[in-house]
Design an enzyme around this catalytic site. Structure first.
Site, PDB file in Angstrom:
ATOM      1  N   GLY A 109      76.961  -9.750  15.865  1.00 30.80           N
ATOM      2  CA  GLY A 109      76.455  -9.178  16.598  1.00 30.80           C
ATOM      3  C   GLY A 109      75.343 -10.153  17.390  1.00 30.80           C
ATOM      4  N   GLY A 166      72.141 -10.063  21.178  1.00 30.66           N
ATOM      5  CA  GLY A 166      72.396  -8.636  21.746  1.00 30.66           C
ATOM      6  C   GLY A 166      70.565  -9.379  22.069  1.00 30.66           C
ATOM      7  N   ASP A 211      67.101   6.912  20.328  1.00 28.32           N
ATOM      8  CA  ASP A 211      68.504   5.587  21.029  1.00 28.32           C
ATOM      9  C   ASP A 211      69.609   6.007  20.084  1.00 28.32           C
ATOM     10  OD1 ASP A 211      69.580   3.912  22.336  1.00 28.32           O
ATOM     11  OD2 ASP A 211      69.076   1.637  21.645  1.00 28.32           O
TER      12      ASP A 211
END
Ligand SMILES: *[C@@H]1O[C@H](CO)[C@@H](O)[C@H](O)[C@H]1NC(C)=O
Ligand SMILES: *[C@@H]1O[C@H](CO)[C@@H](O)[C@H](O)[C@H]1NC(C)=O
Ligand SMILES: *[C@@H]1O[C@H](CO)[C@@H](O)[C@H](O)[C@H]1NC(C)=O
Ligand SMILES: *[C@@H]1O[C@H](CO)[C@@H](O)[C@H](O)[C@H]1NC(C)=O
Ligand SMILES: *[C@@H]1O[C@H](CO)[C@@H](O)[C@H](O)[C@H]1NC(C)=O
Ligand SMILES: *[C@@H]1O[C@H](CO)[C@@H](O)[C@H](O)[C@H]1NC(C)=O
Ligand SMILES: *[C@@H]1O[C@H](CO)[C@@H](O)[C@H](O)[C@H]1NC(C)=O
Length: 838
Positions: free
Chosen positions: A504, A506, A621
């Site tokens: 991942g 980000g 979130d």
């Protein structure tokens, strides 16, 4: 400018090209209204033509048509003085209605010059100006001198109204008006928040008034020299100490790069000129260069810094600090690092102030605190924009709803108020919906892409932060738990951060999979070492995860803060995110039962967060990308970087800047910036619909009414036809009773007001019930109104949560122990079902 490359980058940033087909290299505004009010002919200003008023008369509704003119406009250096020679005078509430071809951000520029015309004394005129959604000016009186007021507003509807309302007994007027499209890259959604320090999200939905736009160290830039027809002034009148800085110019050295600011952000004459700290003669110089601006108190300001290092001879020479008032915006800023080692590349940085208490705003640059670095600092450009407040006003505390009375009939006012209320409510709903469409890159910052563990995005941070946190609270918290893991161990586990092991990416950094010596599979989230934002989230996450251990919360195995690293090590979740099992990847589709079990697991995790500890913890979130699945498809809630401890018992909310993910964001939280557990409940409701429909929560490629899943699904749920929009692989596989219960549960979660939403405990119970209905453990009489059943049972559930947190009762009130197992919860709920459900 290489457009293709920019598109590519934006695309890589996880955004769809179709969101912004209108970005072009030479910005050509789709909507471009330029009206010279009161004028009988077209007027050219620079290379733009302002339309004669009579050509725009179809846009204006006003009780009386009064065109005024004067021949006494003071001589001015600018080309626009002819616009001030004529005006429109309004004796009652009047409005321009501009058809909008392309929704999105628009400039509204209003030109005012008061003169005396016939019996009208415009110097005494006292009036307000508003759009459907925002108050631009309130009780404005301009005594002399021509002025231009510039605003930018986000237009969601196909018309933009600009309403002029004189205060009782007075008049309103305007000399010229512009309504012009702005490219969406101009305002990105997120910026560093200076107080409380963190991240501000939601910038794209606000209105702004330009307070100052300064070409620091350079000349005035006229609108016809700016791609967005902006006016830039030089900084001389703002600089506090003239001897503290010297100007420098090298415009040809400016090289726009896709990584930095685009030419639309500011022209090269802004980036190619600067003020530099006057430290040449003294290597021990230690002072700030400060500019002073007059502002309205009780507002927040978006401060945009423009930088371009045209002074350094080589990389990594220039390090400096940036401040707004006494807030440190960034420490030891090294522009060459932010722009992958290039000099002369335009770069900008946005920051949002706290509420300003007095009428002065100071912006300073000063030397870094590093040894062996020559003290120096630069600034190329600066923009200060007043942000609309929580009631949508740029002037005063009242929202457009209480637009002041006017000399025209009350009926007229009533209509405006009605329109305004409707528009306001709509704007909030639509705002949440469309915010995503406006999310763009910000400097070199990219939105998280297909992160496996969703990675919170990050701003910038210095090298010295590392030592700061290693002496801070984390160490003590962590040493209690013994979570600290040596860097060498992490290196080994991740095959020295093997790029092919990245699962991942980000803003925070990359996530690597890895294996510890003992065979434990891990996911290591490695923060960007320069991210200040990241640091706050790093700390929050460690603190939260050290306190909360639960089988439905992703567990933290440890962390590493050696060598200024910020690495979090989690248990590895074999099956990735819930989101990836719903759409956009090749995982096999989940059955209805599996989906219900995942939802139940996630609900348990959240329920524990809300109630399992003395103070409720709000995740903030909640989304399908933050619900991870282990090899047995057991759900665990992840990513506590944004979590906040909830209100104390005597308070009902936490007031905080809006954070979270669009499409999931509670509209009430968005509107009032007040956070409760019910905001998580709302987001969870969106997840429930996502699970049922297996589509993204915001999908701008769909027809307008379908873009926002929450809205779309609620529409069908209200019609009782939710089955029409479910994931095609589920068609015919969900029992009607189970679907009905599930739909009702999601619907309740999405109630407009937090107080009307169920608690996470209620949601959990209802999902358990939906599962049992699916499994036919419970037979339901088709006539039985299950809505009532929720109502009857709710009090029980509420009592139940009391028990949990109560002093005597169960094991639930012991935090930090892995005790609240799904099994025991399940048993309690089953008992409830037995005693109450039948
Ligand atoms: C006025 O307009 C002319 C023609 O566009 C331009 O060359 C000149 O720089 C402008 N002057 C000012 C002061 O804006
Ligand atoms: C005035 O401007 C309008 C709109 O820009 C244009 O359609 C019209 O032809 C112009 N009229 C003259 C006389 O130039
Ligand atoms: C100014 O206004 C007066 C009175 O309405 C009118 O007679 C005159 O023609 C106007 N002058 C111009 C230049 O528009
Ligand atoms: C117009 O109004 C201003 C402000 O109230 C006042 O100072 C001025 O004397 C007035 N001028 C005339 C001609 O009435
Ligand atoms: C303008 O009108 C408002 C509201 O009536 C009033 O409070 C304010 O004092 C007025 N401003 C001036 C300069 O007269
Ligand atoms: C407006 O002014 C008139 C007289 O000047 C007064 O009778 C009326 O009450 C005022 N209206 C408001 C809403 O203040
Ligand atoms: C520069 O300004 C900041 C913020 O007001 C202040 O904290 C700092 O001490 C100043 N530095 C110097 C060298 O004066």
């Amino acid at each position: 400018m290489d457009c293709r490359r920019r598109f590519g980058l934006l695309f890589w940033g996880g955004l769809l090209i179709s969101l912004f087909p209108y970005i072009s290299c030479l910005f050509n505004p789709v909507d471009n209204y330029l009206i010279d009010c009161g004028s009988s002919g077209n007027v050219s200003v620079g290379n733009r033509v302002f339309m004669a008023d009579n050509l725009a008369s179809n846009l204006l509704s006003t009780p009386e048509i009064i065109s005024a003119n004067t021949s006494s406009v003071p001589a001015s250096s600018s080309n626009d003085s002819s616009l001030f020679e004529t005006a429109r005078i309004f004796t009652g509430t009047s409005k321009f209605t501009f058809p909008i071809k392309k929704t999105g951000r628009h400039w509204i520029r209003l030109y005012f010059y008061p003169f005396v015309f016939s019996s009208f004394n415009m110097s005494a005129a006292n009036f307000s100006v508003s759009t459907q959604n925002f108050v631009l000016l309130r009780d404005l009186v301009i005594v002399k001198d021509p002025i231009v007021k510039e605003f930018s507003v986000d237009v969601k509807s196909d018309t933009l109204e600009v309403i002029f309302a004189p205060v009782n007994g007075s008049i309103a007027y305007v000399n010229a008006i512009e309504v012009v499209s702005v490219p969406d890259i101009l305002i990105v959604d997120e910026a560093t928040l200076l107080e409380p320090s963190g991240k501000f999200q939601g910038l794209t939905t606000l209105a702004y008034e330009t307070v100052a736009r300064v070409n620091v160290g350079g000349p005035k830039v006229a609108p016809d020299k700016d791609p967005l027809t902006r006016n830039w002034v030089s900084d001389g009148s703002f600089l506090v100490n003239k001897n503290s800085a010297t100007s420098f110019s090298n415009i040809p050295a400016v090289k726009y790069s896709p990584e930095g600011a685009a030419p639309e952000i500011a022209p090269n004459v802004v980036y190619g000129t600067l003020m530099e700290m006057n430290s040449k003669d003294d290597p021990n110089s230690n002072f700030n260069v400060t500019w002073k601006f007059k502002v309205d108190p009780e507002f927040q300001y978006l401060v945009r810094f423009h930088f371009c290092d045209i002074v350094s001879k080589s990389l990594h020479q220039l390090y400096f600090n940036v401040y707004v008032d006494s807030w440190l915006v960034v420490r030891d800023l090294d522009l060459s690092v932010r722009l992958s080692n290039a000099l002369g590349t335009p770069y900008y940085m946005d920051s949002v102030t706290g509420l300003i208490k007095n009428d002065i705003l100071l912006v300073s640059i000063g030397p870094a605190n590093l040894a062996n670095v020559y003290p120096n600092a630069i600034l190329n450009g600066l923009e200060i924009m007043k942000m609309s407040n929580s009631v949508g006003s740029l002037s005063g505390e009242d929202s457009v709803i209480s637009f002041p009375g006017s000399t025209s009939s009350n009926k007229h006012v009533g209509v405006i108020i009605g329109v305004v209320i409707g528009a306001f409510v709509a704007a909030i709903l639509v705002g949440v919906l469309f915010v995503l469409c406006r999310r763009k890159r910000k400097g070199m910052h990219h939105a998280p892409t297909k992160s496996w563990i969703s990675i919170s995005t990050a701003g910038g941070m210095s090298h010295t932060m590392g030592s700061k946190y290693s002496n801070g609270t984390i160490t003590s918290a962590a040493s209690n738990y013994g979570y600290r893991i040596p860097f060498a161990t992490v290196q080994e586990a991740t095959n020295n951060f093997d790029e092919s092991w990245v699962i991942g990416i980000g803003g925070f950094g990359k996530v690597y999979k890895g294996v510890l010596n003992d065979g434990t599979k891990i996911a290591a989230k490695r923060g960007n070492p320069r991210s200040q934002q990241g640091l706050a989230e790093f700390q929050t996450e460690i603190e939260m995860l050290s306190q909360f251990r639960h089988r439905h919360l992703v567990s933290l195995i440890g962390y590493c803060d050696e060598r200024n690293e910020m690495i979090l090590i989690y248990e590895y979740m074999e099956q990735g995110t819930l989101k990836s099992h719903l759409y956009g990847s090749d995982f096999p589709s989940l059955s209805w039962k599996e989906r219900l079990e995942v939802c139940i697991g996630a609900a348990r995790g959240l329920h524990y967060l809300h109630t399992g500890y003395a103070k409720p913890v709000i995740h903030r979130d909640v989304k399908s990308a933050n619900i991870l699945l282990d090899e047995n498809l057991m759900a665990k809630v992840a990513d506590f970087g944004l979590s906040k401890t909830g209100p104390d018992l005597d308070q009902t909310h936490v007031s905080t800047a809006v954070k979270g993910s669009f499409g999931y964001l509670d509209p009430e939280y968005f509107r009032r910036q007040q956070l409760t557990e019910k905001s998580d409940v709302y987001s969870f409701g969106v997840v429930l619909f996502e699970v049922l429909c297996a589509r993204p929560v915001i999908d701008p490629t769909l027809p307008r009414e379908m873009v926002n899943l929450a809205e779309w699904a609620m529409k069908w749920q209200k019609k009782g036809q939710l089955d029409q929009i479910i994931d095609s692989t589920l068609v015919g596989k969900i029992r009607a009773t189970s679907l009905r219960k599930f739909g009702e549960t999601a619907e309740k979660c999405l109630a407009d007001y937090g107080v009307d939403r169920p608690s996470m405990g209620d949601v959990l119970w209802n999902l358990e019930y939906a599962l049992q209905l699916q499994e036919a453990i419970i037979e339901v009489d088709p006539e039985d109104n299950s809505t009532n059943m929720i109502g009857e049972l709710s009090p029980q559930i509420n009592n139940f949560s009391d028990i949990e947190t109560g002093a005597s009762a169960t094991r639930f009130d012991v935090p930090g122990v892995d005790d609240l197992s799904g099994v025991s919860m399940s048993r309690v709920f089953s008992q409830l079902v037995k005693s109450e459900g039948r």
